[in-house]
Structures are given as C-alpha cells and as structure tokens.
Design a protein around this motif. Structure first.
Motif, mmCIF file in Angstrom:
data_model
loop_
_atom_site.group_PDB
_atom_site.id
_atom_site.type_symbol
_atom_site.label_atom_id
_atom_site.label_comp_id
_atom_site.label_asym_id
_atom_site.label_seq_id
_atom_site.Cartn_x
_atom_site.Cartn_y
_atom_site.Cartn_z
ATOM 1 N N LYS A 57 0.709 -1.221 0.004
ATOM 2 C CA LYS A 57 -0.010 0.073 0.108
ATOM 3 C C LYS A 57 0.908 1.135 0.185
ATOM 4 O O LYS A 57 0.561 2.149 -0.740
ATOM 5 C CB LYS A 57 -0.815 -0.044 1.346
ATOM 6 N N SER A 58 1.997 1.379 0.922
ATOM 7 C CA SER A 58 2.580 2.539 1.017
ATOM 8 C C SER A 58 3.526 2.581 -0.227
ATOM 9 O O SER A 58 3.517 3.658 -0.642
ATOM 10 C CB SER A 58 3.512 2.452 2.097
ATOM 11 N N SER A 59 4.026 1.692 -0.605
ATOM 12 C CA SER A 59 4.809 1.524 -1.863
ATOM 13 C C SER A 59 3.907 2.322 -3.093
ATOM 14 O O SER A 59 4.430 3.107 -3.965
ATOM 15 C CB SER A 59 5.407 0.169 -2.475
ATOM 16 N N ALA A 104 5.375 7.951 2.163
ATOM 17 C CA ALA A 104 5.247 6.760 3.421
ATOM 18 C C ALA A 104 6.372 6.137 3.686
ATOM 19 O O ALA A 104 7.019 5.576 2.582
ATOM 20 C CB ALA A 104 3.941 6.102 3.090
ATOM 21 N N ILE A 105 6.614 5.681 4.658
ATOM 22 C CA ILE A 105 7.695 4.736 5.121
ATOM 23 C C ILE A 105 7.323 3.217 4.660
ATOM 24 O O ILE A 105 6.510 2.762 4.780
ATOM 25 C CB ILE A 105 8.095 4.556 6.396
ATOM 26 N N VAL A 106 8.440 2.820 3.738
ATOM 27 C CA VAL A 106 7.946 1.295 3.164
ATOM 28 C C VAL A 106 9.251 0.478 3.658
ATOM 29 O O VAL A 106 10.229 0.734 3.610
ATOM 30 C CB VAL A 106 8.354 1.254 1.758
ATOM 31 N N THR A 152 4.374 -1.484 9.534
ATOM 32 C CA THR A 152 5.111 -0.233 9.336
ATOM 33 C C THR A 152 4.164 0.931 9.597
ATOM 34 O O THR A 152 4.425 1.923 10.228
ATOM 35 C CB THR A 152 6.082 -0.446 8.023
ATOM 36 N N THR A 153 3.298 1.109 8.631
ATOM 37 C CA THR A 153 2.270 2.386 8.383
ATOM 38 C C THR A 153 1.427 2.041 9.707
ATOM 39 O O THR A 153 0.325 1.115 9.932
ATOM 40 C CB THR A 153 1.756 2.295 7.097
ATOM 41 N N ARG A 154 1.390 2.959 10.617
ATOM 42 C CA ARG A 154 0.649 2.818 11.753
ATOM 43 C C ARG A 154 -0.461 3.901 12.008
ATOM 44 O O ARG A 154 -1.541 3.695 12.476
ATOM 45 C CB ARG A 154 1.398 2.539 13.157
ATOM 46 N N THR A 172 -5.179 8.498 0.561
ATOM 47 C CA THR A 172 -4.818 8.126 1.807
ATOM 48 C C THR A 172 -4.530 6.802 1.794
ATOM 49 O O THR A 172 -5.003 5.772 1.603
ATOM 50 C CB THR A 172 -6.197 8.293 2.941
ATOM 51 N N ASP A 173 -3.073 6.640 2.576
ATOM 52 C CA ASP A 173 -2.716 5.374 2.790
ATOM 53 C C ASP A 173 -2.979 4.964 4.130
ATOM 54 O O ASP A 173 -3.169 5.727 5.043
ATOM 55 C CB ASP A 173 -1.100 5.319 2.746
ATOM 56 N N THR A 174 -3.317 3.765 4.325
ATOM 57 C CA THR A 174 -3.891 3.279 5.628
ATOM 58 C C THR A 174 -2.958 2.167 6.215
ATOM 59 O O THR A 174 -2.142 1.524 5.787
ATOM 60 C CB THR A 174 -5.219 2.673 5.676
HETATM 61 MG MG LIG Z 1 2.367 0.628 4.680
#
Ligand SMILES: [Mg+2]
Ligand SMILES: Nc1nc2c(ncn2[C@@H]2O[C@H](COP(=O)(O)OP(=O)(O)O)[C@@H](O)[C@H]2O)c(=O)[nH]1
Length: 449
Positions: free
Chosen positions: A231-233, A244-246, A252-254, A271-273
């Motif tokens: 997702k973040s990628s 976003a941090i990958v 990782t994504t909190r 929006t990345d979740t």
């Molecule tokens: Mg993520």
C-alpha cells in the motif's frame, strides 16, 4: 454611496515585490490626496484611472516610494471611489500605510467587503461575487475553469432564465385564481403542469451533484489491504515521492498518511492506511480505527493484494463485501503470481481489477486511466457551488410540491409553492438575499477582496 470608507491590504501577507493598499468609499480620494506626493511635475488631483508615481508620506515622513491610482465612481470594482496605493511588498511598509489611511478617516474592511459593496451597488450578482472567491481559492484547473464560467455570468444567466419562466407560470396561476369563471380548472392545471415539468427538467439537467463535489472537494481515494501488500509503496509511486515509510516489516504504517495529486485538473486525495488487522499494539490499533474511518468517507477504494501469495480468508471476505467503488490491485506483478484477475472477478463481479507493480511505475498507467474515467466531467457544468446546489434542491422540492397540488387543483397552495421556489432561486443570484445570507457568503472571503 453614503457609506463609510474602507481600507485593507489587498495583497497576501509576507514579503513581495509590491503590495497594494486599497480604499473604497466617499473619503478615498481625500485620504489619497493627503498622503500621496506625486513626483516631478505630477499634480493632484490625479487623472481618473491613470497610475501615478510618487511617494506615500505621513506629514514630513516618507513611508515608501509608490504608485497610486484613483478610480472614481462608478468606474471601479465597487462602483464607489476606489484608491489603490502600490508600495514595496513588506509587512511593515504595508501596515504603516494602512494605519495611515485609518488615521485619516478610513475604517478597516471586513472580509469580502469590497466585493460585498460591488454586489450591493449592483455591479455584480451574488453568484459572480462568489465566483471571485472561488477563483482566488481555486485548488485545481477544473475549479478554476468553473469559477471563470460563473464569473462570466453562466450561473446568473441560467438562474434568471429559469426564474423568468417561473414568473410566467406564477402570472398564469394568478389569472386562474382571479378569474375562476373564465379559466376552467382543467385548462389552468394543464398549462401549469407542462410548464412545471419543463422547469423541473431544466433545473435537474443543470445539477450534477457528483461533478460539483469532484470540482470542489476532489476525489478521495483510500488505499487499503493487509500489511505488506504494498500500500505505502503504491502511494509513493502515485505521488512520485517517498511520502510513506516502506519496509518489509508488517505494521510499518501505523497512522494514515495523506498525499495529493492532480489528474485532469481534479484534486485526488490519497490516503494510505495502516493494514487492517487485529493487533495488540495500541498505536497500530488507533491507526486501524483511522483507516476504517478513511474507508467510510472514501469515494474510491484501492484494495491492494500481494499477488505473490494466495489471498487469505479476510481478504476474500473484504473483496466480496466491496462495491463498484472498489478497484482491486493485484500488486507485485514482478514476482511469480499466485492470484489472477479472473479469480477476483469470480469473488465479486462488481469490482474492477488491475495487475500492477508498485516498484515499476509503467504498470500504474492503466490505473491512472481508470481514475481519469471516474473523474470525467460534463464539459460545461452550470452549477458547481454547494450553496447554489442546495438552493436548487430546495427550489426543486417546492416545484414538485406544486406539481402535486395539481392533482387536487388547489391553486392557492400551488402559488405558495411557486413563490417559495422563486425565493430559493433568488438566493443564488442575490436578487432575494437577506443580511444573514450575505454575511454567510462574504465571511468566507479574504480581507482586501
Ligand atoms: Mg504501509
Ligand atoms: N517485488 C515487489 N515488492 C514490493 C512491491 N510493492 C511493495 N513491495 C515490497 O513489499 C514490502 C511492503 O511494502 P509496503 O509498501 O510497506 O506495504 P504496506 O504494508 O502495504 O504499506 C516492502 O518490502 C516493499 O518493498 C512490488 O510491486 N514488487
């Protein structure tokens, strides 16, 4: 024209090449003459609508070099005497000049007060006044284009056209009420019915609620899926930056992470979740709750799957529950695949499915094309302001209600409904606007406009 004189800094706060102080009202020229010293052979009073060079001074003290212009009534934005002084664009300079104008008799303008005067003095209707503000605050090419159309009078012309037709129906109805012997009920009701139906059709055609929302709020997309699906990628790839941090560590994504791109002149809010999963981590838990909130308010959901492994039961269940607002992305197409698009379609034929790889941006082109289709707008939308749509919705309600009274032919009630519809339409152009409505509209403006 017997109002006081208002003054404001018309340029944004901060340092700039030039800054503009603007005054409007009966004292504008007198104040300008007191504080402006033309250079060289220049004399006061200034020629109407000619820019003059000189300095602005408080008695003996020079505040700055400047250019000044007087635009005498009615040939100005507000139709009152307007004076503008262009100084260097520093906060201190501008504030000194503004304070000087106030010391000489002007009053600090309220937000939108110049435009409010333009409206009250009949130079522009209310929808054009709002267009000015939309233009200034436009956050996308489409919003800008729609503001321009509105400023050129598209909205006002349309509404006044509808309103004229409505007046004719009202006149016809008044005749029925006044001369019941001469006009039969059938005749009266028949004529009104056709007219009402035409009006309702016209108004409905002009209202594209979804399009208006796209122009104003943009498209809200939420990216969801299990941890580590990519997702973040994907967010980063769509944004073209490492937002976003990958990592390869699940969870990782909190928190939710937002980003914005423009597509076809429409703002896309991504929006990345945090991955939706049961977790003991209190921070991740809050993140999951926020993800669920983002999902509820999304216009579109991108459900990301890791294509290199079989979807688990949770994922399958989520796919089955989704609607056509969902695009399933089978990610990691660069790895050996364990999922096919057909399998997803079998789970839920309503969703769209694409195969992508977040680490190779070429594969995102079909996704962008899909998004483009979803945000395609009617070429020339007539009504886009939420306030206008709300008024039209109310007017439509009254027109439908009038239509219903025809069943029992109660012309008095129909007349009341038509009047109410007319009033609702009048709020759009400001032909019928009370102080409260004006306060509401102009409070959204910036000072100095
Ligand atoms: Mg993520
Ligand atoms: N091979 C491959 N790895 C990917 C792809 N997308 C993401 N990853 C990797 O999968 C892991 C999780 O990615 P991340 O974006 O953090 O997933 P998230 O937990 O869903 O946000 C990272 O190691 C990424 O580098 C892809 O398209 N191909």
């Amino acid at each position: 024209m017997n109002q006081d004189t208002i003054a404001a800094i018309a340029t944004p706060p901060g340092n700039g090449g030039i800054g503009i102080i603007r005054m409007s009202g009966p004292e504008a020229e007198r104040i300008l003459n007191e504080i402006f010293r033309p250079a060289g052979n220049g004399t006061l009073p200034l020629l109407n609508r000619y820019l003059a060079y000189g300095r602005v001074a408080d008695g003996e003290e020079t505040l700055d070099e400047c250019m000044a212009v007087i635009m005498r009534a009615p040939g100005s934005y507000t139709r009152e005497d307007v004076a503008e002084i262009q100084t260097h664009g520093g906060t201190i300079v501008l504030n000194r000049v503004l304070q000087l104008c106030i010391a000489r008799g002007a009053r600090l303008a309220e937000p939108g007060e110049f435009t409010r005067r333009a409206f009250l003095n009949g130079r522009i209707d209310l929808s054009r006044a709002e267009a000015v503000m939309s233009l200034i605050s436009a956050r996308g090419e489409q919003q800008y284009q729609s503001a321009i159309r509105q400023m050129e009078g598209g909205t006002a012309d349309f509404i006044r056209g509808v309103s004229d037709e409505l007046y004719q129906l009202q006149a016809g109805l008044a005749a029925c009420i006044d001369y019941p012997e001469e006009i039969s009920d059938e005749e009266g009701a028949g004529g009104l019915k056709a007219g009402l139906e035409r009006l309702i059709r016209n108004l409905k055609e002009a209202v594209d609620e979804q399009g208006a929302r796209l122009i104003h709020d943009g498209l809200r997309i939420t990216i969801c899926g299990t941890p580590n699906a990519g997702k973040s990628s994907l967010l980063n790839a769509l944004l073209g930056q490492e937002r976003a941090i990958v990592t390869n560590i699940p969870g990782t994504t909190r928190d939710t992470v937002d980003g914005e791109i423009m597509l076809e002149g429409i703002r896309i809010l991504l929006t990345d979740t945090a991955g939706l999963r049961e977790t003991e981590d209190p921070i991740e838990r809050i993140g999951v709750a926020r993800s669920q909130q983002a999902l509820r308010s999304a216009d579109l959901v991108l459900l990301v799957l890791d294509g290199s492994r079989q979807p688990d039961e949770d994922e399958k269940e989520r796919i089955r529950q989704e609607t056509d607002r969902c695009i399933v992305l089978i990610n990691k197409s660069d790895l050996p695949q364990e999922v096919t698009e057909d399998e997803i379609h079998e789970m839920n034929p309503a969703v769209q499915v694409l195969t992508v790889s977040a680490i190779s941006t070429d594969t995102l082109q079909p996704l962008k094309n899909l998004l483009r289709e979803r945000i395609r707008l009617d070429d020339r939308m007539t009504l886009t302001q939420p306030r206008h749509l709300e008024a039209v919705r109310r007017a439509l309600g009254y027109l439908h209600s009038a239509l219903a009274t025809l069943e029992t032919w109660t012309p008095d009630m129909a007349a009341t409904d038509l009047q109410a519809a007319q009033a609702a339409l009048g709020e759009i152009t400001g032909d019928r606007a009370d102080e409260k409505l004006l306060d509401r509209v102009f409070s959204e403006f910036c000072v100095g406009k």
